[in-house]
Design a protein around this motif. Structure first.
Motif, PDB file in Angstrom:
ATOM      1  N   PHE A  55       0.814  -1.217   0.000  1.00  0.00           N
ATOM      2  CA  PHE A  55       0.000   0.000   0.000  1.00  0.00           C
ATOM      3  C   PHE A  55       0.847   1.266   0.000  1.00  0.00           C
ATOM      4  O   PHE A  55       0.328   2.351   0.224  1.00  0.00           O
ATOM      5  CB  PHE A  55      -0.959  -0.025   1.194  1.00  0.00           C
ATOM      6  CG  PHE A  55      -2.051  -1.044   1.026  1.00  0.00           C
ATOM      7  CD1 PHE A  55      -3.204  -0.731   0.321  1.00  0.00           C
ATOM      8  CD2 PHE A  55      -1.901  -2.326   1.524  1.00  0.00           C
ATOM      9  CE1 PHE A  55      -4.196  -1.679   0.130  1.00  0.00           C
ATOM     10  CE2 PHE A  55      -2.890  -3.273   1.347  1.00  0.00           C
ATOM     11  CZ  PHE A  55      -4.042  -2.963   0.647  1.00  0.00           C
ATOM     12  N   GLN A  64       3.737   9.614  -1.033  1.00  0.00           N
ATOM     13  CA  GLN A  64       2.424   8.972  -0.850  1.00  0.00           C
ATOM     14  C   GLN A  64       1.315   9.889  -1.359  1.00  0.00           C
ATOM     15  O   GLN A  64       0.372   9.441  -2.000  1.00  0.00           O
ATOM     16  CB  GLN A  64       2.178   8.683   0.631  1.00  0.00           C
ATOM     17  CG  GLN A  64       2.936   7.482   1.169  1.00  0.00           C
ATOM     18  CD  GLN A  64       2.516   7.147   2.592  1.00  0.00           C
ATOM     19  OE1 GLN A  64       1.348   7.091   2.909  1.00  0.00           O
ATOM     20  NE2 GLN A  64       3.487   6.924   3.465  1.00  0.00           N
ATOM     21  N   THR A  67       1.268  10.084  -5.203  1.00  0.00           N
ATOM     22  CA  THR A  67       0.697   8.849  -5.746  1.00  0.00           C
ATOM     23  C   THR A  67      -0.820   8.853  -5.596  1.00  0.00           C
ATOM     24  O   THR A  67      -1.566   8.505  -6.522  1.00  0.00           O
ATOM     25  CB  THR A  67       1.284   7.621  -5.003  1.00  0.00           C
ATOM     26  OG1 THR A  67       2.698   7.736  -4.998  1.00  0.00           O
ATOM     27  CG2 THR A  67       0.868   6.320  -5.659  1.00  0.00           C
ATOM     28  N   TYR A  68      -1.239   9.257  -4.392  1.00  0.00           N
ATOM     29  CA  TYR A  68      -2.680   9.269  -4.095  1.00  0.00           C
ATOM     30  C   TYR A  68      -3.426  10.228  -5.028  1.00  0.00           C
ATOM     31  O   TYR A  68      -4.441   9.865  -5.639  1.00  0.00           O
ATOM     32  CB  TYR A  68      -2.861   9.665  -2.630  1.00  0.00           C
ATOM     33  CG  TYR A  68      -4.290   9.947  -2.242  1.00  0.00           C
ATOM     34  CD1 TYR A  68      -5.253   8.941  -2.269  1.00  0.00           C
ATOM     35  CD2 TYR A  68      -4.678  11.214  -1.833  1.00  0.00           C
ATOM     36  CE1 TYR A  68      -6.555   9.197  -1.914  1.00  0.00           C
ATOM     37  CE2 TYR A  68      -5.985  11.475  -1.472  1.00  0.00           C
ATOM     38  CZ  TYR A  68      -6.923  10.469  -1.519  1.00  0.00           C
ATOM     39  OH  TYR A  68      -8.219  10.728  -1.177  1.00  0.00           O
ATOM     40  N   LYS A  71      -3.780   9.066  -8.576  1.00  0.00           N
ATOM     41  CA  LYS A  71      -4.886   8.111  -8.756  1.00  0.00           C
ATOM     42  C   LYS A  71      -6.224   8.837  -8.762  1.00  0.00           C
ATOM     43  O   LYS A  71      -7.108   8.521  -9.565  1.00  0.00           O
ATOM     44  CB  LYS A  71      -4.871   7.082  -7.613  1.00  0.00           C
ATOM     45  CG  LYS A  71      -3.795   6.017  -7.767  1.00  0.00           C
ATOM     46  CD  LYS A  71      -3.921   5.015  -6.649  1.00  0.00           C
ATOM     47  CE  LYS A  71      -2.904   3.907  -6.788  1.00  0.00           C
ATOM     48  NZ  LYS A  71      -2.886   3.042  -5.609  1.00  0.00           N
ATOM     49  N   ASP A  76      -9.513   7.156  -9.675  1.00  0.00           N
ATOM     50  CA  ASP A  76      -9.348   5.949  -8.867  1.00  0.00           C
ATOM     51  C   ASP A  76      -9.214   6.354  -7.400  1.00  0.00           C
ATOM     52  O   ASP A  76      -8.235   6.993  -7.009  1.00  0.00           O
ATOM     53  CB  ASP A  76      -8.080   5.210  -9.350  1.00  0.00           C
ATOM     54  CG  ASP A  76      -7.800   3.961  -8.540  1.00  0.00           C
ATOM     55  OD1 ASP A  76      -8.648   3.601  -7.702  1.00  0.00           O
ATOM     56  OD2 ASP A  76      -6.735   3.354  -8.749  1.00  0.00           O
ATOM     57  N   GLY A  78      -8.754   4.375  -5.016  1.00  0.00           N
ATOM     58  CA  GLY A  78      -7.857   3.429  -4.345  1.00  0.00           C
ATOM     59  C   GLY A  78      -8.598   2.224  -3.805  1.00  0.00           C
ATOM     60  O   GLY A  78      -9.793   2.048  -4.042  1.00  0.00           O
ATOM     61  N   ARG A  79      -7.848   1.388  -3.055  1.00  0.00           N
ATOM     62  CA  ARG A  79      -8.416   0.169  -2.485  1.00  0.00           C
ATOM     63  C   ARG A  79      -8.360   0.243  -0.970  1.00  0.00           C
ATOM     64  O   ARG A  79      -7.453   0.844  -0.398  1.00  0.00           O
ATOM     65  CB  ARG A  79      -7.605  -1.055  -2.939  1.00  0.00           C
ATOM     66  CG  ARG A  79      -7.881  -1.503  -4.350  1.00  0.00           C
ATOM     67  CD  ARG A  79      -7.138  -2.793  -4.652  1.00  0.00           C
ATOM     68  NE  ARG A  79      -5.712  -2.667  -4.368  1.00  0.00           N
ATOM     69  CZ  ARG A  79      -4.960  -3.645  -3.864  1.00  0.00           C
ATOM     70  NH1 ARG A  79      -5.504  -4.808  -3.569  1.00  0.00           N
ATOM     71  NH2 ARG A  79      -3.680  -3.474  -3.649  1.00  0.00           N
ATOM     72  N   LYS A  84      -9.301  -4.781   0.906  1.00  0.00           N
ATOM     73  CA  LYS A  84      -8.567  -4.802  -0.364  1.00  0.00           C
ATOM     74  C   LYS A  84      -9.485  -4.594  -1.573  1.00  0.00           C
ATOM     75  O   LYS A  84      -9.133  -4.894  -2.691  1.00  0.00           O
ATOM     76  CB  LYS A  84      -7.779  -6.108  -0.509  1.00  0.00           C
ATOM     77  CG  LYS A  84      -6.727  -6.277   0.570  1.00  0.00           C
ATOM     78  CD  LYS A  84      -6.134  -7.653   0.568  1.00  0.00           C
ATOM     79  CE  LYS A  84      -5.290  -7.871   1.801  1.00  0.00           C
ATOM     80  NZ  LYS A  84      -4.863  -9.237   1.981  1.00  0.00           N
ATOM     81  N   PRO A  86     -11.875  -2.185  -4.185  1.00  0.00           N
ATOM     82  CA  PRO A  86     -11.880  -0.796  -4.666  1.00  0.00           C
ATOM     83  C   PRO A  86     -12.902   0.037  -3.887  1.00  0.00           C
ATOM     84  O   PRO A  86     -14.040  -0.397  -3.686  1.00  0.00           O
ATOM     85  CB  PRO A  86     -12.290  -0.925  -6.137  1.00  0.00           C
ATOM     86  CG  PRO A  86     -11.997  -2.336  -6.498  1.00  0.00           C
ATOM     87  CD  PRO A  86     -12.171  -3.142  -5.253  1.00  0.00           C
ATOM     88  N   PRO A 300      -7.064   4.894   2.807  1.00  0.00           N
ATOM     89  CA  PRO A 300      -7.714   5.174   1.517  1.00  0.00           C
ATOM     90  C   PRO A 300      -9.222   5.395   1.649  1.00  0.00           C
ATOM     91  O   PRO A 300      -9.776   6.268   0.978  1.00  0.00           O
ATOM     92  CB  PRO A 300      -7.414   3.915   0.693  1.00  0.00           C
ATOM     93  CG  PRO A 300      -6.205   3.321   1.321  1.00  0.00           C
ATOM     94  CD  PRO A 300      -6.305   3.634   2.773  1.00  0.00           C
TER      95      PRO A 300
END
Lengths: 334, 542
Positions: A55, A64, A67-68, A71, A76, A78-79, A84, A86, A300
Motif C-alpha cells: 500500500f 504517498q 501517488t494518491y 490516482k 481511482d 484506491g483500495r 482490499k 476498490p 484510503p
C-alpha cells in the motif's frame, strides 16, 4: 445564474484539493499503523512489511500524497487496506443505503417539522405551541442511539410490528439495479420487496429524523413569527384575506429562506447521525463503514470518503443557494 | 362553525394517515424467520470468501461452511480427524507427510477434487511466482514462516515447507525443510481449505470478492453476498459428510451487540456471537433464549520486562502475582465466563499441566516480598492496557483498574496508560513498556501456538523473557517443535510451563469462555474452542 453555478462548481476544485491535504496529513498524524492494524497480533514482521510495501505506506509522505492524487485525478479512489476492495465499488454499494435512509428521514423531518413550526407560530403561546416546542426540545436532546434502541425494543421486540434490523428480509429476492430498495422494488414490480423495504425503513428513519425534525420545527416557528409581525401581513389581513392564505401564501413563502438554509445543513446532521442509526439498525451504509475505517486506520477509505462527503455537502449547499433565487425573486445571481 | 369543521377535517385526515401508517406497520404474520433457514448474526461483514487470504473470524465463519480441509477439527475439540484425506503418515524424521485422499469428492462447481488440486492450492500460497499468488497469504507465512525462495541471513530457507507433490491421483506429499510438531494441526485450519483450481483460474485475483462465486467442497454452497447486509449459502446435497439439515444458512451483519440481541429477541435471527456481558445472564433467565459457551481457548496475561529493575527480581514478580485476586476479576469482569489462568495453555487443550496451581491471593505475602526486595512504598511505574476489548480481555480498562487497585493495596503506585491498538502492538514488541496486558487466542489447538509466538521461533515477539530459566524453557519448546507424536511433545510443554510459573515472568490472569446466544429450539450447534463451527449439524426441534 448559469455562470454563477459554473463558478461555484469550479470552486469545488480548490476546496477538494485543500480537504485532501488536510485529511491526508491529519490521518498520518494520528498514532497507529494501518499495516499493523491489518496484520493484527499474529502478523510477522515480514507480513507487516509486505503490507506496507503493497500500500506504499513505507514511502515518504510527499511521495504517498503524489501517488494518491495521481490516482484521484485518474478517477481511482484506491483500495481499502483491510478488505482490499476498490473504494469506488464500496461507495457504489453502500451509499445508496445511506441515501435512501437519509432522504426518508429528511422527508419525515419536513412533513412533521414544517407543519409543527407553522402551527406553533400561528398558535403562539397556546398549549399546541407548548407541546410542539417541548416535543422539538426532546427531539434535539434525545440521543439517537438510545431512541433507536428503544424504538427497536418496543416496535420490534415487544409488539413485533416491524423488523428490528437491516434493509430487507434475507428471504426476499430482489434484483438490485440502483441498490435503492424502494426504487428497485418499483422498477422490478416487486410488491413484496416494496412493502418489506418500507417496513424496514420506518424505525431507522424515525430515529434519524428526530434532530432534523426538531431543528426544522423550531426554525420554521421562529422565521414565521418574524414574518407574521411584518406590515405586509397586517395589510394582507386588512384586505380581508382568509388566515390560511395569509399564513401559507404570504407568510410561509417569505419564512422559507432560513428554513432552506437549515435544510441544507441537515445533510451534515443526517450523515453524522447515520453512523449511529446504521449501527443500531444494522443498516449497511457509509456511516458505520467510515467510522470503522477511521478506527482501523484504513487511510484510503477515510480519504476517499472525506472527498466524497465534501463534494456532496458543497453540491447540496450550491443547490440551497440556487433555490434561494427560486423562492425569493429579489435574489439574483450574476 | 367553520373553525370546528376545519378542525374536524384535519382530525379525519390525521386519523386516515395514522391508520395507513399503522396498517403498513402491522404485518400479517410475526417476523419470525423460516425454520428451514438458519440465520446467524455477526458483528462485521466478511472481507473475502477466499479462506487462504483472510484473517478475520467473520470471514472464517463463512469459509467453514463453504470449504473442507484434508483434516478437520473434531466438532467441539481441538484434535483433528480425517476429512478430505482418509489417512496420513509421517516419516520418522518428521520431514515427509503423505495424505491419502478421498476419490469421490467434487467441488461445488462440479470439478474433481484430487491430488493435483491439493498441490495447486498449496503452491498458490507457497510460490510467489504462481499465477494465482495474488493475496498476502498471511496465515501461510505465519504458520510456515515464509514462502518459496525466502532465506534467512545465512541463506537457509525460512519456510518450513520445502515442496508439495502429487504421488498419484489421490495421494499428496508435503516435504518439509525441518520438522514441525503442529503440522497436522495446521492442516485443519481454514487457510489450508481446498478451493476449486478451475474457479481460481477463472476468477483470478477477484476470487472471494462479493460479486464472485467461490467453489469449495463444504456442506453449503454460495448463493449471494449483499455487502454489509448478509451472505446466503444453501445446502450442498452431494456433500460427502453429514448433509445439512437446514436448507440455507444466512449470515447477517448486525454491528451493534445490543441490536444483535434485540434482533434475536424479535425473532429476526436464530443465533449470535459476541453478546454484551450483561445480556448473557438476561438470556439465561429468558425461556425464549439459550446460551452456549465455547470452551476457553484464550489466555490473558501480564507481560513483564524481566531485565529491568525492579522486575528483574523474581520475588518482585511473584509479589505482583500474589497481590491480584484473579478469581474476583473472573467473577466480576468476565461475567463468570472464565477460569483463573495459571499458564499459557488453557485447560481445554492438550499440553495444559493441571499440576500448576495459581499462587493465590495473598496481599500480606506480596507486601512482605516487596519489602524484602527493597521496593519502596509508593513505587511508581506505568502499567499499560489495550484500548479495545480483546477475546481474552473483554473489558481491558476495567480489568486494568482492578489490577491497579490490587497493586496499590500492597503499596505500589501503578499509573494506568493506554494508546491506539496498532501502536500498542508495535510498542510492546519494541520494548517500550515495562509491564503490559496482552494475551492470545489459539489458532490450531496446539500448545506450540500459545508458547512460541511469545517465546521461541524465529525470535521472541516480545523480547522480555531473558532469564536463565527462560533459556531452559525455550530449549524444551524448540525440542517439542521437532517431534511429531503428541505423547512425546506434551511433557515438554508441561515442563516449560512449570519453569515459567516458577520464574513468574508472566502473570496469567484468565482463560475466557465465549458465549453464543440462540433461540431455545435450536439444536446441533457444537461450540468449538477454536471457533471452527460447522452449521450442517444445526436443526430446530419440532
Amino acid at each position: 445564474m448559469t455562470s454563477y453555478i459554473i463558478r461555484r462548481l469550479l470552486s469545488l476544485i480548490p476546496t477538494l484539493f485543500g480537504v485532501s491535504i488536510i485529511v491526508f496529513l491529519f490521518l498520518r498524524m494520528i498514532p497507529g499503523d494501518p499495516a499493523l492494524a491489518l496484520g493484527g497480533e499474529h502478523a510477522t514482521e515480514a507480513t507487516v512489511e509486505r503490507i506496507r510495501e503493497e500500500f506504499g505506506l513505507n514511502e515518504s509522505l510527499p511521495r504517498q500524497y503524489i501517488t494518491y492524487m495521481g490516482k484521484i485525478l485518474r478517477g481511482d479512489l484506491g483500495r481499502s487496506i483491510l478488505s482490499k476492495r476498490p473504494i469506488a465499488d464500496e461507495i457504489r454499494v453502500r451509499f445508496p443505503a445511506t441515501l435512501e435512509l437519509s432522504v426518508c428521514a429528511l422527508i419525515l423531518a419536513l412533513v412533521v417539522g414544517l407543519p409543527a413550526g407553522i402551527i406553533s407560530a400561528t398558535k403562539r403561546n397556546t398549549p399546541i405551541d407548548n407541546i410542539a416546542m417541548v416535543g422539538s426540545l426532546l427531539g434535539i436532546s434525545m440521543p439517537i442511539f438510545w431512541l433507536g434502541l428503544m424504538l427497536n425494543w418496543f416496535f420490534a421486540v415487544q409488539l413485533g410490528w416491524l423488523p428490528s434490523v437491516t434493509r430487507l428480509d434475507a428471504s426476499i429476492d430482489l434484483q438490485r439495479i440502483t441498490n435503492l430498495i424502494i426504487v428497485d422494488s418499483i422498477l422490478t414490480g416487486n410488491a413484496e420487496a416494496l412493502l418489506n423495504g418500507i417496513k424496514h425503513l420506518i424505525l431507522p428513519s424515525i430515529a434519524l429524523s428526530t434532530i432534523s425534525m426538531a431543528i426544522i420545527a423550531r426554525m420554521t416557528r421562529s422565521a414565521m413569527l418574524e414574518v407574521l409581525g411584518q406590515d405586509y401581513i397586517r395589510t394582507a389581513r386588512a384586505k380581508g384575506l382568509i388566515e390560511r392564505v395569509v399564513t401559507v401564501r404570504h407568510a410561509l413563502k417569505n419564512a422559507l429562506l432560513p428554513v432552506i438554509t437549515v435544510l441544507g445543513l441537515q445533510v451534515g446532521v443526517l450523515l453524522s447521525g447515520a453512523v449511529l442509526t446504521e449501527t443500531i439498525f444494522a443498516w449497511p451504509g457509509i456511516g458505520r463503514w467510515l467510522y470503522l475505517s477511521i478506527l482501523s486506520r484504513d487511510y484510503p477509505i477515510v480519504q476517499g470518503m472525506a472527498l466524497f462527503i465534501t463534494a456532496l455537502f458543497l453540491v447540496v449547499n450550491l443547490l440551497v443557494d440556487v433555490s434561494y433565487a427560486l423562492v425569493d425573486p429579489r435574489i439574483r445571481y450574476e | 362553525m367553520l373553525r370546528y369543521s376545519k378542525t374536524l377535517g384535519a382530525l379525519v385526515v390525521l386519523g386516515v394517515l395514522l391508520g395507513l401508517v399503522l396498517s403498513a406497520c402491522a404485518p400479517a404474520a410475526p417476523p419470525a424467520a423460516e425454520e428451514v433457514d438458519f440465520i446467524f448474526a455477526q458483528g462485521a461483514d466478511a472481507t473475502k470468501t477466499d479462506p487462504t487470504d483472510v484473517t478475520d473470524g467473520e470471514s472464517i465463519r463463512v469459509c467453514n461452511q463453504l470449504y473442507d480441509g484434508l483434516v478437520r477439527f473434531v466438532p467441539g475439540k481441538t484434535l483433528v480427524e480425517p476429512n478430505l484425506a482418509t489417512e496420513w503418515t509421517t516419516s520418522d524424521d518428521g520431514l515427509v507427510w503423505e495424505f491419502k485422499l478421498r476419490d469421490d469428492i467434487k467441488f461445488h462447481d462440479g470439478t474433481d477434487f484430487n491430488a493435483d488440486a491439493v498441490v495447486y492450492n498449496a503452491m498458490r500460497q507457497f510460490d510467489p511466482a504462481h499465477p494465482e499468488h495474488t493475496g498476502t497469504f498471511e496465515y501461510w507465512e505465519y504458520m510456515y514462516l515464509g514462502f518459496l525462495g525466502d532465506v534467512d541471513d545465512e541463506g537457509n530457507p525460512t519456510s518450513v515447507v520445502k515442496s508439495v507433490e502429487a504421488v498419484d491421483e489421490y495421494t499428496v506429499r508435503f516435504n518439509l525443510n525441518r520438522p514441525l510438531g503442529p503440522f497436522i494441526q495446521d492442516m485443519g485450519m481454514f487457510y489450508m481449505y481446498q478451493i476449486s483450481p478451475t474457479a481460481l483460474k477463472e476468477q483470478g485475483e477477484n476470487y472471494g470478492l462479493p460479486a464472485y462465486t467461490p467453489a469449495g467442497t463444504g456442506p453449503f454452497k454460495f448463493v449471494e453476498w449483499v455487502e454489509g447486509d448478509h451472505i446466503t449459502l444453501e445446502r450442498y446435497d452431494d456433500y460427502h459428510g453429514e448433509v445439512a439439515k437446514v436448507n440455507r444458512v444466512i449470515i447477517r451483519i448486525i454491528p451493534d451487540n445490543a441490536a444483535r440481541y434485540l434482533a434475536l429477541q424479535a425473532g429476526d435471527i436464530h443465533g449470535m456471537g459476541f453478546p454484551n456481558p450483561d445480556d448473557v445472564p438476561n438470556c439465561e433467565a429468558d425461556e425464549n433464549c439459550q446460551v452456549l459457551t465455547r470452551p476457553p481457548n484464550t489466555t490473558a496475561f501480564i507481560n513483564i520486562m524481566t531485565d529491568r529493575e525492579p522486575w528483574d527480581d523474581p520475588n518482585v514478580r511473584r509479589a505482583l502475582d500474589l497481590a491480584i485476586d484473579k478469581q474476583a476479576i473472573v467473577d466480576s469482569l468476565y461475567g463468570g465466563l472464565g477460569i483463573v489462568g495459571t499458564q499459557f495453555v488453557p485447560p481445554s487443550l492438550w499440553g495444559h499441566d493441571p499440576n500448576i496451581k495459581d499462587r493465590g491471593y495473598d496481599p500480606e505475602e506480596a507486601r512482605r516480598l516487596l519489602d524484602e526486595a527493597g521496593v519502596e512504598e509508593g513505587f511508581t511505574f506505568d502499567f499499560w492496557y489495550m484500548p479495545n476489548p480483546r477475546p481474552y480481555y473483554p473489558v481491558p480498562e476495567d480489568i486494568a483498574e482492578a489490577i491497579g487497585t490490587y497493586w496499590a493495596d500492597v503499596g505500589l503506585n501503578p499509573q494506568l496508560k493506554t494508546e491506539d491498538w496498532s501502536t500498542y502492538l508495535d510498542d510492546r514488541a519494541a520494548g517500550v513498556f515495562d509491564i503490559w496486558m496482552i494475551g492470545w487466542t489459539g489458532d490450531n489447538g496446539d500448545p506450540d501456538n500459545f508458547f512460541c509466538f511469545f517465546v521461541c521461533i524465529p525470535k521472541p515477539r516480545e523480547g522480555n523473557w531473558n532469564t536463565e530459566i527462560a533459556q531452559q524453557a525455550i530449549d524444551l519448546l524448540l525440542q517439542a517443535q521437532t517431534l511429531s507424536a503428541q505423547a512425546e511433545r506434551e511433557p515438554l510443554y508441561q515442563q516449560a510451563a512449570a519453569l515459567e510459573h516458577e520464574d513468574a515472568s508472566r502473570l496469567f490472569i484468565a482463560h475466557n469462555e465465549t458465549a453464543l446466544l440462540f433461540r431455545p429450539d435450536l439444536r446441533g450447534f457444537v461450540p468449538s474452542p477454536l471457533g471452527e463451527e460447522f452449521y450442517n449439524s444445526v436443526y430446530f426441534e419440532e
